[in-house]
Design an enzyme around this catalytic site. Structure first.
Site, PDB file in Angstrom:
ATOM      1  CB  SER A 244       1.202   3.256  -1.859  1.00 42.08           C
ATOM      2  OG  SER A 244       0.200   2.800  -2.023  1.00 42.08           O
ATOM      3  CE  LYS A 245       0.691  10.783  -2.321  1.00 39.65           C
ATOM      4  NZ  LYS A 245       0.832  11.566  -3.545  1.00 39.65           N
ATOM      5  CB  THR A 246      -3.991   3.297  -2.461  1.00 37.12           C
ATOM      6  OG1 THR A 246      -2.563   2.405  -2.228  1.00 37.12           O
ATOM      7  CG2 THR A 246      -3.971   4.580  -3.182  1.00 37.12           C
TER       8      THR A 246
END
Length: 298
Positions: A244-246
């Protein structure tokens, strides 16, 4: 032979908090192939209701990444940030129906409750204890709006996973549909847009499967169309967590489109044993035919 579903309409709906990564490409490729295999439309929607998380430059990156990988969408891009009036209208309808209530609970109050009584974690996160359901906040107080779910089992058919079933009241709780600081929640914007765009098939990552019973509950409460769902396998990192981007997943390198597509196709269970000289359009044509053989809607 092409499985023709002229009313088929799918979509890819990324959040523009950063560029696409390997996991995003699996979702984009799967939804693209499903639409093409059924001779349907494939739309792009930018889920940017939360402007604090959205980056304008990420939108341009996403468009360039899709183009480089041959994933051409139909029509104009839909931006959720331009559709607030539609979500407000849906909130008004839910309030009129008695399915919304004002909530002024702070994070500190919920944290204190969890420390004293133990926090119940449901299918999509901590379950709200229901303070304001029993005694809603006053209209002149700063408040969020929560949706009161039905106390019943909600069952949803998924084309890959089979039945997804939840007791919403005890496994999900009452979600916030509009935060106290203004942004509309993903849940509401998603079901309103899928209906108004005419989306018939939602093909997305398996991490969103636990949200599906809630989304169906919202759609049916509002009298909106309920699409059919297909949740795809996830790409995980070395630590076993979903990319994920996080967690700083590496952005797709558009110079390696063929390699990226092969990796994504492998996650989707498609045949990746092809020559190095094959072009992106040839790969997509091959996988469209394979997808049609495996996943055609009857």
């Amino acid at each position: 032979m092409t499985s023709r579903h002229p009313s088929y309409h799918g979509r890819f709906a990324p959040t523009p908090s950063g560029p696409l990564h390997a996991g995003s490409l699996v979702a984009a490729l799967g939804s693209f192939l499903d639409a093409r295999a059924h001779a349907g439309r494939w739309s792009l929607r930018i889920d940017d209701t939360d402007q604090a998380r959205s980056r304008p430059e990420a939108i341009e990156e996403i468009l360039a990444q899709l183009q480089a990988h041959g994933l051409v969408f139909d029509g104009e891009v839909v931006f959720q940030s331009r559709r607030t009036a539609h979500y407000e209208a849906a909130l008004d309808r839910l309030e009129t129906m008695g399915r919304l209530y004002r909530c002024n609970c702070t994070r500190a109050r919920l944290r204190d409750w969890a420390e004293q009584h133990g926090q119940v974690i449901g299918a999509i996160g901590p379950i709200y204890p229901g303070f304001c359901r029993r005694q809603p906040a006053a209209a002149d107080e700063r408040h969020a709006w929560r949706f009161q779910v039905d106390d019943r089992q909600r069952r949803v058919a998924d084309r890959r996973l089979g039945e997804v079933s939840q007791q919403l009241a005890t496994e999900v709780g009452d979600p916030v549909l509009r935060r106290a600081d203004g942004p509309i929640a993903y849940h509401l914007a998603n079901v309103v847009d899928d209906h108004e765009m005419g989306i018939t098939q939602v093909v997305r990552g398996e991490d969103l499967a636990p949200l599906t019973p809630l989304h169906v509950e919202l759609a049916e409460t509002l009298g909106l169309r309920v699409p059919t769902y297909l949740h795809l396998p996830l790409v995980t990192g070395p630590d076993g967590r979903k990319l994920s981007k996080t967690n700083q997943a590496t952005p797709l390198d558009t110079r390696k489109a063929t390699d990226n597509l092969r990796a994504a196709a492998g996650v989707l269970g498609l045949d990746t044993d092809v020559t190095d000289r094959v072009t992106v359009p040839e790969l997509l044509d091959r996988w469209t035919a394979e997808w049609r053989d495996r996943h055609a809607i009857g």
